[in-house]
Design a protein around this motif. Sequence first.
Motif, PDB file in Angstrom:
ATOM      1  N   VAL A 110      -2.336   0.967  -8.080  1.00  0.00           N
ATOM      2  CA  VAL A 110      -2.813   0.863  -6.664  1.00  0.00           C
ATOM      3  C   VAL A 110      -4.299   0.018  -6.662  1.00  0.00           C
ATOM      4  O   VAL A 110      -4.655  -0.663  -6.049  1.00  0.00           O
ATOM      5  CB  VAL A 110      -2.731   2.108  -5.975  1.00  0.00           C
ATOM      6  N   ARG A 111      -4.904   0.596  -7.804  1.00  0.00           N
ATOM      7  CA  ARG A 111      -6.423   0.311  -7.891  1.00  0.00           C
ATOM      8  C   ARG A 111      -6.243  -1.516  -8.223  1.00  0.00           C
ATOM      9  O   ARG A 111      -7.050  -2.217  -7.737  1.00  0.00           O
ATOM     10  CB  ARG A 111      -6.899   0.721  -8.896  1.00  0.00           C
ATOM     11  N   PHE A 112      -5.485  -1.619  -9.313  1.00  0.00           N
ATOM     12  CA  PHE A 112      -5.119  -3.158  -9.597  1.00  0.00           C
ATOM     13  C   PHE A 112      -5.067  -4.188  -8.189  1.00  0.00           C
ATOM     14  O   PHE A 112      -5.628  -4.911  -7.727  1.00  0.00           O
ATOM     15  CB  PHE A 112      -4.106  -3.388 -10.360  1.00  0.00           C
ATOM     16  N   MET A 113      -3.844  -3.744  -7.313  1.00  0.00           N
ATOM     17  CA  MET A 113      -3.511  -4.411  -6.294  1.00  0.00           C
ATOM     18  C   MET A 113      -4.815  -4.262  -5.194  1.00  0.00           C
ATOM     19  O   MET A 113      -4.930  -5.302  -4.469  1.00  0.00           O
ATOM     20  CB  MET A 113      -2.438  -3.615  -5.766  1.00  0.00           C
ATOM     21  N   ALA A 114      -5.457  -2.971  -4.842  1.00  0.00           N
ATOM     22  CA  ALA A 114      -6.474  -3.076  -4.119  1.00  0.00           C
ATOM     23  C   ALA A 114      -7.561  -4.078  -4.524  1.00  0.00           C
ATOM     24  O   ALA A 114      -8.198  -4.676  -3.654  1.00  0.00           O
ATOM     25  CB  ALA A 114      -7.014  -1.820  -4.109  1.00  0.00           C
ATOM     26  N   ARG A 115      -8.082  -4.221  -5.752  1.00  0.00           N
ATOM     27  CA  ARG A 115      -8.974  -5.019  -6.416  1.00  0.00           C
ATOM     28  C   ARG A 115      -8.624  -6.683  -5.961  1.00  0.00           C
ATOM     29  O   ARG A 115      -9.448  -7.412  -5.547  1.00  0.00           O
ATOM     30  CB  ARG A 115      -8.929  -4.911  -7.776  1.00  0.00           C
ATOM     31  N   TYR A 116      -7.301  -7.029  -6.308  1.00  0.00           N
ATOM     32  CA  TYR A 116      -6.965  -8.326  -6.202  1.00  0.00           C
ATOM     33  C   TYR A 116      -6.553  -8.685  -4.729  1.00  0.00           C
ATOM     34  O   TYR A 116      -7.145  -9.855  -4.257  1.00  0.00           O
ATOM     35  CB  TYR A 116      -5.672  -8.589  -6.611  1.00  0.00           C
ATOM     36  N   SER A 117      -6.336  -7.963  -4.046  1.00  0.00           N
ATOM     37  CA  SER A 117      -6.287  -8.210  -2.381  1.00  0.00           C
ATOM     38  C   SER A 117      -7.332  -8.055  -1.354  1.00  0.00           C
ATOM     39  O   SER A 117      -7.491  -8.749  -0.402  1.00  0.00           O
ATOM     40  CB  SER A 117      -5.017  -7.247  -1.852  1.00  0.00           C
ATOM     41  N   TYR A 118      -8.396  -7.015  -2.061  1.00  0.00           N
ATOM     42  CA  TYR A 118      -9.590  -7.005  -1.101  1.00  0.00           C
ATOM     43  C   TYR A 118     -10.764  -7.322  -1.837  1.00  0.00           C
ATOM     44  O   TYR A 118     -11.492  -6.141  -2.201  1.00  0.00           O
ATOM     45  CB  TYR A 118      -9.562  -5.671  -0.461  1.00  0.00           C
ATOM     46  N   PRO A 119     -10.998  -8.369  -2.771  1.00  0.00           N
ATOM     47  CA  PRO A 119     -12.145  -8.388  -3.612  1.00  0.00           C
ATOM     48  C   PRO A 119     -13.454  -8.137  -3.042  1.00  0.00           C
ATOM     49  O   PRO A 119     -14.204  -7.626  -3.655  1.00  0.00           O
ATOM     50  CB  PRO A 119     -11.917  -9.887  -4.274  1.00  0.00           C
ATOM     51  N   GLU A 120     -13.536  -8.352  -1.809  1.00  0.00           N
ATOM     52  CA  GLU A 120     -14.637  -8.644  -1.051  1.00  0.00           C
ATOM     53  C   GLU A 120     -15.112  -6.976  -0.588  1.00  0.00           C
ATOM     54  O   GLU A 120     -16.307  -6.799  -0.171  1.00  0.00           O
ATOM     55  CB  GLU A 120     -15.046  -9.291   0.035  1.00  0.00           C
ATOM     56  N   ARG A 121     -14.292  -5.948  -0.581  1.00  0.00           N
ATOM     57  CA  ARG A 121     -14.198  -4.703  -0.102  1.00  0.00           C
ATOM     58  C   ARG A 121     -13.969  -3.796  -1.176  1.00  0.00           C
ATOM     59  O   ARG A 121     -14.490  -2.340  -1.122  1.00  0.00           O
ATOM     60  CB  ARG A 121     -13.350  -4.268   1.024  1.00  0.00           C
ATOM     61  N   PHE A 122     -13.229  -3.937  -2.119  1.00  0.00           N
ATOM     62  CA  PHE A 122     -12.773  -2.867  -3.173  1.00  0.00           C
ATOM     63  C   PHE A 122     -13.944  -2.333  -3.800  1.00  0.00           C
ATOM     64  O   PHE A 122     -14.992  -2.955  -4.223  1.00  0.00           O
ATOM     65  CB  PHE A 122     -11.906  -3.400  -4.165  1.00  0.00           C
ATOM     66  N   ASN A 123     -13.821  -0.968  -3.804  1.00  0.00           N
ATOM     67  CA  ASN A 123     -15.168  -0.015  -4.437  1.00  0.00           C
ATOM     68  C   ASN A 123     -14.336   1.214  -4.696  1.00  0.00           C
ATOM     69  O   ASN A 123     -14.063   1.965  -3.949  1.00  0.00           O
ATOM     70  CB  ASN A 123     -16.079  -0.047  -3.389  1.00  0.00           C
ATOM     71  N   ALA A 124     -14.023   1.260  -6.149  1.00  0.00           N
ATOM     72  CA  ALA A 124     -13.278   2.486  -6.723  1.00  0.00           C
ATOM     73  C   ALA A 124     -13.947   3.667  -6.118  1.00  0.00           C
ATOM     74  O   ALA A 124     -13.310   4.821  -6.275  1.00  0.00           O
ATOM     75  CB  ALA A 124     -13.075   2.394  -7.917  1.00  0.00           C
ATOM     76  N   SER A 125     -15.313   3.853  -6.223  1.00  0.00           N
ATOM     77  CA  SER A 125     -16.112   4.885  -5.850  1.00  0.00           C
ATOM     78  C   SER A 125     -15.967   5.394  -4.353  1.00  0.00           C
ATOM     79  O   SER A 125     -16.285   6.594  -3.987  1.00  0.00           O
ATOM     80  CB  SER A 125     -17.416   5.063  -6.313  1.00  0.00           C
ATOM     81  N   GLN A 126     -15.636   4.614  -3.632  1.00  0.00           N
ATOM     82  CA  GLN A 126     -15.637   5.021  -2.168  1.00  0.00           C
ATOM     83  C   GLN A 126     -14.082   5.505  -1.731  1.00  0.00           C
ATOM     84  O   GLN A 126     -13.090   5.191  -2.272  1.00  0.00           O
ATOM     85  CB  GLN A 126     -15.874   3.702  -1.405  1.00  0.00           C
ATOM     86  N   PRO A 127     -14.168   6.320  -0.660  1.00  0.00           N
ATOM     87  CA  PRO A 127     -12.702   6.807  -0.022  1.00  0.00           C
ATOM     88  C   PRO A 127     -12.146   5.770   0.419  1.00  0.00           C
ATOM     89  O   PRO A 127     -12.500   4.534   0.605  1.00  0.00           O
ATOM     90  CB  PRO A 127     -13.425   7.433   1.273  1.00  0.00           C
ATOM     91  N   ASN A 128     -10.757   5.840   0.111  1.00  0.00           N
ATOM     92  CA  ASN A 128      -9.782   4.697   0.188  1.00  0.00           C
ATOM     93  C   ASN A 128     -10.092   3.580  -0.498  1.00  0.00           C
ATOM     94  O   ASN A 128      -9.673   2.445  -0.121  1.00  0.00           O
ATOM     95  CB  ASN A 128      -9.629   4.319   1.837  1.00  0.00           C
ATOM     96  N   LEU A 129     -10.666   3.538  -1.783  1.00  0.00           N
ATOM     97  CA  LEU A 129     -10.931   2.578  -2.541  1.00  0.00           C
ATOM     98  C   LEU A 129     -11.875   1.358  -1.728  1.00  0.00           C
ATOM     99  O   LEU A 129     -12.018   0.214  -2.130  1.00  0.00           O
ATOM    100  CB  LEU A 129      -9.905   1.850  -3.206  1.00  0.00           C
ATOM    101  N   GLY A 130     -12.282   1.745  -0.602  1.00  0.00           N
ATOM    102  CA  GLY A 130     -13.391   0.790   0.109  1.00  0.00           C
ATOM    103  C   GLY A 130     -12.317  -0.231   1.002  1.00  0.00           C
ATOM    104  O   GLY A 130     -13.159  -0.996   1.753  1.00  0.00           O
TER     105      GLY A 130
END
Length: 585
Positions: A110-130
């Motif tokens: 899920v982190r990988f998908m979030a990172r790729y789909s939302y590169p401008e918002r992804f932040n693993a240390s924020q709630p809901n990965l940002g």
Amino acid sequence: MAEGNKNLTRRQVIVGASAATVTLGAVTLGSSKAQAAGRWDHESDIVVVGSGAGASTAALIAHDNGDSVTVLEKAPIVGGTSAKSAGVLWIPNNFALRGRKIEDKKEDCVRFMARYSYPERFNASQPNLGIGERNLAMLETFYDNASPTIERLQKIGALEVAEWRMFALDRPATDYLDHVLENKVPAGRTLGPLKADGKTVGLGVDLMIHLNGALKKKGIPVLVNHRVVRVVTNPAGRVVGVEAESGGKTVTVRARKAVIFGTGGYAHNPEFVATYQRVPIYGACAHPWSTGDFINIAGAAGARLGYMAGAWRTQILLEEALQNPNLAAGVFFPPGDSMLQVNRYGKRVVDEKRNYNDRTEIHAQFNPTEAEYPNHLMFMVYDERTADGFAGAYPLPEKPTGAPYVISADTLDGLAAKLAERLKDVGPKTGNFSLSADFAANLKASIVRYNAFAKTGKDEDFSRGKHSYDTEWHAVFSPMHPGSKYPKNPSPNATMHPLSAKGPYYAIILASGCLDTNGGPQIDPKGRVLNTKDQPIPGLYGAGNCIASPSRYAYWGAGHTLGNAITWGAVAANNAHAETPSEAE
Ligand SMILES: Cc1cc2nc3c(=O)[nH]c(=O)nc-3n(C[C@H](O)[C@H](O)[C@H](O)COP(=O)(O)OP(=O)(O)OC[C@H]3O[C@@H](n4cnc5c(N)ncnc54)[C@H](O)[C@@H]3O)c2cc1C
């Protein structure tokens, strides 16, 4: 098929229509053929619209849940773009990975998908990965349902799949963004449909032989030549059926529980393309019935739209697309090693070996100083080594000049002059896109720089060949012709070889195209279409390219679109099953 004869009343509302027939301001109230006749032509628990991978999966899962199903397909044939595809399915945590004891953990994937789909918002240390609660829930739903959907389809005899391996390399397929830290399982998430022999991995046609064949075997009625033009809602706003056009007649179909759309994107709707895309999609390999019908149908029912500028992108041949935008294929893997791509200024702007979806984004890059799209059209330039050594790898013809779209000249100046002329010819259709005055000089400089990188094996500008995706997909789809008179590339970076100091040189004009688009009505994690107040429209579901993609613009790996289409088809069917049947009105 359950043949209904229930009365429709004046209180019922017919909403939605294709752009061609009805505008939003003229939504018909109480004037449909169904109401006039006072009956439904067909009736079932669930009505599925479309017969591609998403729709067919929805129909099969609904049937397996015990719901009665009617499928409506506007084309005279079933299978949609899915049947034209390569049939690859991106399925995380699949049985093949598990069989090899490779853990594809939910949290990591899920982190990988979030990172790729939302590169401008992804932040693993924020709630809901940002990325926001809903977006995260969509990714989690995909992960939770992808592999179980495959297993369920297998269990009910509707699909046979195996690990999809990279042909000559004979190893699991590398993801399209294999090298980022968040991708903990960079290869092996791809599956492919088995052919009739039950052993060999096949193509999209084999996928759809399984899925469409299962519809038949299970006795699920599929009405071809039925173009759905409206959804029917009751006074409470619940979708209770559809109207379709067939052979000049209107056919009404009641859905006791829900209607699920899987009607593909809008790649072949010129009006939508002109409205939503920044630079034109000149052509698409989606099948010609991808005209985005669901956008106006759901829009009239109050749906909110998302990612309308999105598409599963690929570069295409401009001149082929101008003749016929219904293309057989895109330039998925630009072949050759002594090959580069430049823009109207003769400059490289992209890693030519990046995946088709991400690479093609470069066509829409805006230059604010000149207020222009300098990469609107790109030029694939190569020498005799590539023309000969990679002949036959699309789009390179078997003979160097064996296709009308190949431009050739003995010198780079000559090539630039011929390119300029060719652009002039197509100018009326490309906004007079032209080469800059310093194109030839810049092209020469770009080649000098490229050649220096090719010698060291290090592309200091765009990292071509640095990551496994580039090298492995190049090896599979751009191998050197065995009979070539040119030697194998000795470089440690096999994707790059210096261009010759002597002509002939060649160029092909590349434009922005797509497999299909992926914007449309937005769904929630249950597959329900949302309205403009962010609430589900009761009884209306969607899956595949007709909805706003749950992955946004990212293409997680080979098989991304089909993996999503079947998974969201199943999610929709399972949640539709839980709906209380509507009253007969
Ligand atoms: C050459 C090529 C290779 C590809 N390879 C791959 C691959 O290997 N892996 C991958 O993941 N993706 C691949 N793709 C992309 C993939 O094919 C599509 O993204 C996918 O098939 C979309 O599936 P779908 O279920 O959303 O819609 P579709 O398969 O497009 O089906 C939609 C159906 O709905 C019907 N329809 C439309 N409007 C109406 C209406 N109003 N009423 C009734 N019916 C309607 C259409 O006629 C069509 O049959 C490829 C595409 C191409 C062109």
